[in-house]
Scaffold this active site. Structure first.
Site, mmCIF file in Angstrom:
data_model
loop_
_atom_site.group_PDB
_atom_site.id
_atom_site.type_symbol
_atom_site.label_atom_id
_atom_site.label_comp_id
_atom_site.label_asym_id
_atom_site.label_seq_id
_atom_site.Cartn_x
_atom_site.Cartn_y
_atom_site.Cartn_z
ATOM 1 N N SER A 1 -37.314 -46.426 12.557
ATOM 2 C CA SER A 1 -36.655 -46.435 11.353
ATOM 3 C C SER A 1 -36.441 -47.874 10.893
ATOM 4 O O SER A 1 -35.972 -48.263 9.972
ATOM 5 C CB SER A 1 -35.400 -45.726 11.260
ATOM 6 O OG SER A 1 -34.533 -45.989 12.272
ATOM 7 N N TYR B 1 -32.383 -42.755 9.988
ATOM 8 C CA TYR B 1 -33.189 -41.445 9.967
ATOM 9 C C TYR B 1 -32.252 -40.463 10.450
ATOM 10 O O TYR B 1 -32.167 -39.239 10.106
ATOM 11 C CB TYR B 1 -34.267 -41.596 10.679
ATOM 12 C CG TYR B 1 -35.707 -42.022 10.218
ATOM 13 C CD1 TYR B 1 -35.529 -42.718 8.942
ATOM 14 C CD2 TYR B 1 -36.729 -42.038 11.171
ATOM 15 C CE1 TYR B 1 -37.021 -43.036 8.499
ATOM 16 C CE2 TYR B 1 -38.004 -42.441 10.446
ATOM 17 C CZ TYR B 1 -38.036 -42.963 9.326
ATOM 18 O OH TYR B 1 -39.220 -43.454 8.791
ATOM 19 N N ASN C 1 -36.162 -41.582 18.689
ATOM 20 C CA ASN C 1 -35.812 -40.377 19.265
ATOM 21 C C ASN C 1 -35.828 -39.361 17.921
ATOM 22 O O ASN C 1 -36.173 -38.255 17.982
ATOM 23 C CB ASN C 1 -34.850 -40.325 19.934
ATOM 24 C CG ASN C 1 -34.631 -41.068 21.446
ATOM 25 O OD1 ASN C 1 -35.046 -40.350 22.220
ATOM 26 N ND2 ASN C 1 -34.535 -42.306 21.082
ATOM 27 N N THR C 2 -35.384 -39.764 16.927
ATOM 28 C CA THR C 2 -35.343 -39.108 15.719
ATOM 29 C C THR C 2 -36.538 -38.507 15.111
ATOM 30 O O THR C 2 -36.584 -37.382 14.932
ATOM 31 C CB THR C 2 -34.264 -39.830 14.718
ATOM 32 O OG1 THR C 2 -33.042 -40.430 15.328
ATOM 33 C CG2 THR C 2 -33.857 -38.811 13.643
ATOM 34 N N GLU D 1 -28.662 -52.457 12.912
ATOM 35 C CA GLU D 1 -29.541 -53.181 12.007
ATOM 36 C C GLU D 1 -28.770 -54.277 10.977
ATOM 37 O O GLU D 1 -29.553 -55.349 10.713
ATOM 38 C CB GLU D 1 -29.764 -52.092 10.710
ATOM 39 C CG GLU D 1 -30.675 -50.923 11.300
ATOM 40 C CD GLU D 1 -32.223 -51.357 11.402
ATOM 41 O OE1 GLU D 1 -32.584 -52.045 10.508
ATOM 42 O OE2 GLU D 1 -32.945 -50.844 12.544
ATOM 43 N N THR E 1 -33.116 -45.573 20.154
ATOM 44 C CA THR E 1 -33.748 -46.619 20.535
ATOM 45 C C THR E 1 -33.246 -47.946 20.048
ATOM 46 O O THR E 1 -33.428 -48.933 20.716
ATOM 47 C CB THR E 1 -35.475 -46.798 20.204
ATOM 48 O OG1 THR E 1 -35.427 -46.619 18.799
ATOM 49 C CG2 THR E 1 -36.048 -45.687 20.873
ATOM 50 N N HIS E 2 -32.277 -47.701 19.299
ATOM 51 C CA HIS E 2 -31.354 -48.728 18.934
ATOM 52 C C HIS E 2 -30.290 -49.259 20.036
ATOM 53 O O HIS E 2 -29.760 -50.290 19.851
ATOM 54 C CB HIS E 2 -30.618 -48.571 17.409
ATOM 55 C CG HIS E 2 -31.369 -48.785 16.223
ATOM 56 N ND1 HIS E 2 -32.380 -47.890 15.863
ATOM 57 C CD2 HIS E 2 -31.249 -49.461 15.194
ATOM 58 C CE1 HIS E 2 -32.917 -48.017 14.746
ATOM 59 N NE2 HIS E 2 -32.378 -49.306 14.275
HETATM 60 N N1 DGL Z 1 -33.961 -45.690 16.613
HETATM 61 C C1 DGL Z 1 -33.784 -44.186 16.299
HETATM 62 C C2 DGL Z 1 -33.845 -43.242 17.237
HETATM 63 O O1 DGL Z 1 -34.130 -43.392 18.278
HETATM 64 C C3 DGL Z 1 -33.526 -43.932 14.679
HETATM 65 C C4 DGL Z 1 -32.030 -44.211 14.409
HETATM 66 C C5 DGL Z 1 -31.725 -43.751 13.049
HETATM 67 O O2 DGL Z 1 -32.504 -44.353 11.941
HETATM 68 O O3 DGL Z 1 -30.735 -43.060 12.845
HETATM 69 O O4 DGL Z 1 -33.226 -42.116 17.080
#
Ligand code: DGL
Length: 291
Positions: free
Chosen positions: A28, A59, A91-92, A169, A202-203
């Site tokens: 995302s 996301y 992951n989402t 972000e 992953t953030h």
């Molecule tokens: N980096 C993402 C994850 O691993 C998305 C986080 C998001 O956009 O809410 O879930």
């Protein structure tokens, strides 16, 4: 593909993208860069194509169906622009769409993310482990199946951390506000006796120093990105002959939002990764991505 002869990061419209095989990675936003950097470390000669769907970040608070639609359109776009493998570095999106992507594009190798429950359960001494991730990640079938497979005789706590993705972000990696958000998510987990903390978004690895400062040395922090990079390399190795290229790969970074801001974030988050980089914008039109 034409690459700039000077400068590391330039911004433009994605009018001419790569037309030969790249490792494509999407998320995302900037979170998937924590996976991208591990992939480039293991496979420095590969070209990469990174797509950040920043027009739709976050996301995690969206429905799984909506994220699935975004993911399918992104995959179609990446395949049209030379992806030879697609890493769902989110992951989402993996929770929402990995099964659907594999069935919609059966010839394409996809590597997805899942919270690292298995290693956490194997390593715990306290018998209590925690996963921090988005609401949508916990709702997916993927997470339910992880618990079913691995969470026997161990308590797996789940914690959503609202606002953290937005903080990353916005570049707020080490601000007092981000630290306060993290403390409010992590303190109940520490009180419950957690000794393994899985970063299920992953953030979050960009916040690792602050997270480690809060949880202390008795809690291990687990980031699945290196394992995902190893998996990407082994899927590629099974599909292609070892190449003899000795130049570093070229890297194209795409965002569905503002390319200038994205370029600045990349410079900040990935100060020293090798190879030539370019940043471009793509745009959503009627449910499809366009260069
Ligand atoms: N980096 C993402 C994850 O691993 C998305 C986080 C998001 O956009 O809410 O879930």
């Amino acid at each position: 593909m034409s690459w700039p002869s000077t400068g590391c990061c330039v911004v433009g419209r994605a009018s001419s993208l790569t037309d030969h095989g790249s490792i494509a990675v999407f998320d995302s936003g900037v979170g998937g860069l924590t996976v991208w950097r591990e992939i480039v470390c293991l496979a420095p000669h590969e070209d990469t194509l990174y797509l950040a769907d920043q027009a739709h970040v976050p996301y995690g608070s969206r429905s799984l169906a909506e994220v699935r639609e975004f993911s399918k359109s992104i995959a179609r776009f990446l395949l049209d622009h030379g992806a030879k493998i697609i890493v769902v570095a989110c992951n989402t999106a993996s929770a929402a769409a990995l099964y659907a992507l594999r069935s919609s594009f059966p010839q394409v190798p996809f590597v997805g993310m899942e919270p690292a429950v298995k290693p956490a359960v194997e390593r715990t001494s306290s018998g209590v482990v925690a996963v921090i991730a988005t609401k949508a990640t916990f709702q997916g079938e993927l997470f339910a199946s992880l618990l079913e497979r691995y969470a026997h005789d161990v308590e797996v706590l789940t914690q959503v951390c609202p606002g953290l993705v937005e903080a990353v972000e916005a570049g707020g990696l080490d601000t007092p506000e981000t630290e306060a958000l993290l403390r409010s998510c992590l303190t109940p987990l520490l009180d419950a006796g957690v000794d393994q903390l899985v970063l299920g978004c992953t953030h979050y690895p960009f916040l690792r120093p602050t997270i480690e400062g809060i949880v202390g040395a008795n809690v291990s922090v687990i980031d699945p990105a290196p394992a995902v990079a190893r998996q990407t390399r082994s899927v590629l190795a099974r599909r292609e002959e070892e190449g003899c290229r000795d130049s570093l790969g070229q890297h194209l970074f795409l965002t569905s939002a503002d390319g200038t801001c994205f370029g600045k974030m990349i410079d900040r988050l990935l100060p020293s990764s090798g190879g030539m980089r370019e940043v471009r914008e793509v745009h959503w039109r009627g449910g499809d991505l366009e260069a």
